[in-house]
Design a protein around this motif. Structure first.
Motif, short mmCIF file in Angstrom:
data_model
loop_
_atom_site.label_atom_id
_atom_site.label_comp_id
_atom_site.label_asym_id
_atom_site.label_seq_id
_atom_site.Cartn_x
_atom_site.Cartn_y
_atom_site.Cartn_z
N TYR A 197 0.82 -1.22 0.00
CA TYR A 197 0.00 0.00 0.00
C TYR A 197 0.85 1.26 0.00
CZ TYR A 197 -4.59 -2.01 0.33
OH TYR A 197 -5.75 -2.65 0.03
N ILE A 198 2.09 1.15 0.48
CA ILE A 198 2.90 2.35 0.58
C ILE A 198 4.07 2.41 -0.39
CG2 ILE A 198 2.21 2.91 2.93
CD1 ILE A 198 4.85 1.68 3.88
N TRP A 199 4.40 1.30 -1.03
CA TRP A 199 5.44 1.33 -2.04
C TRP A 199 5.31 0.15 -3.00
CZ3 TRP A 199 8.54 1.14 2.87
CH2 TRP A 199 8.78 -0.15 3.30
N HIS A 201 3.51 5.09 -3.49
CA HIS A 201 3.45 6.31 -2.68
C HIS A 201 4.83 6.77 -2.19
CE1 HIS A 201 0.93 9.17 -0.51
NE2 HIS A 201 1.75 9.04 0.51
N ILE A 202 5.63 5.86 -1.72
CA ILE A 202 6.93 6.21 -1.14
C ILE A 202 8.05 6.09 -2.16
CG2 ILE A 202 8.63 5.56 0.63
CD1 ILE A 202 6.36 6.22 2.30
N GLY A 245 1.86 8.12 -8.78
CA GLY A 245 2.28 6.82 -9.29
C GLY A 245 1.09 5.93 -9.57
N THR A 246 1.19 5.14 -10.61
CA THR A 246 0.08 4.25 -10.97
C THR A 246 -0.13 3.13 -9.96
OG1 THR A 246 1.53 2.89 -12.34
CG2 THR A 246 0.30 4.66 -13.46
N HIS A 247 0.88 2.85 -9.12
CA HIS A 247 0.74 1.78 -8.13
C HIS A 247 0.58 2.32 -6.71
CE1 HIS A 247 2.81 -1.32 -10.97
NE2 HIS A 247 1.57 -1.05 -11.31
N ASP A 248 0.21 3.59 -6.59
CA ASP A 248 -0.02 4.19 -5.28
C ASP A 248 -1.40 3.78 -4.81
OD1 ASP A 248 -0.48 5.82 -3.05
OD2 ASP A 248 0.61 7.51 -3.92
N MET A 276 14.06 0.26 2.38
CA MET A 276 12.90 0.01 3.24
C MET A 276 13.24 0.27 4.70
SD MET A 276 11.34 -3.47 1.65
CE MET A 276 11.28 -3.73 -0.11
N ASN A 277 14.40 -0.22 5.13
CA ASN A 277 14.82 -0.01 6.52
C ASN A 277 15.01 1.47 6.81
OD1 ASN A 277 14.78 -2.69 7.29
ND2 ASN A 277 16.91 -3.05 6.71
#
Length: 147
Positions: free
Chosen positions: A8-10, A113-114, A79-82, A20-21
């Motif tokens: 959901y966030i990336w 999103h990120i 972004g299309t995947h946000d 990610m970390n």
């Protein structure tokens, strides 16, 4: 246990374990409870608004209801995947509402999103687009662009 759906966030293919970390360590490590409550309020109520932590009966200020007041140059990207703030929602609820005669909207395929900000492909794809827009505006050169 229940695991948080990071999709959901990336977009995971744009991230590395190190990125990610870093995102988890530096972006959410020091969030106040009030900010987290506001973010949760947005998600639950599907609105971009003020969250009145101590004055729950007060009508919140809905930021999207006032987007028309923005008259400065605007470059909105999505972004299309946000899955947090879908590109069509940004376009319909924000971009179309902004009154600026100099506004640009751009959707980037395969970004979430990120990772649109910090993903491994952002420096090659997103940053040049931002730099180009900013460069056109640094010397007073402006243009209105429609999707």
């Amino acid at each position: 246990g229940i695991r948080f759906p990071f999709s959901y966030i990336w977009e995971s293919k744009n991230m590395t374990p190190e990125i990610m970390n870093a995102v988890m360590k530096y972006s959410v490590d020091n969030i106040s409870g009030k900010v987290l409550a506001q973010f949760s309020h947005w998600c639950i109520n599907r609105t971009f608004s003020e969250y009145n932590v101590f004055k729950r009966k007060k009508n919140p200020y809905i930021y999207t209801d006032h987007m028309y007041k923005i008259i400065t140059p605007v470059y909105m990207l999505a972004g299309t995947h946000d899955k947090l703030v879908c590109d069509n929602v940004i376009y319909e609820s924000a971009y179309k509402s902004v009154s600026s005669p100099d506004k640009t909207f751009r959707t980037f395929k395969g970004f979430g999103h990120i990772d649109i900000c910090v993903g491994i492909r952002a420096p090659q794809i997103i940053y040049p687009s931002l730099l180009s827009w900013l460069t056109k505006h640094e010397n007073g050169q402006t243009k209105t662009s429609l999707p």
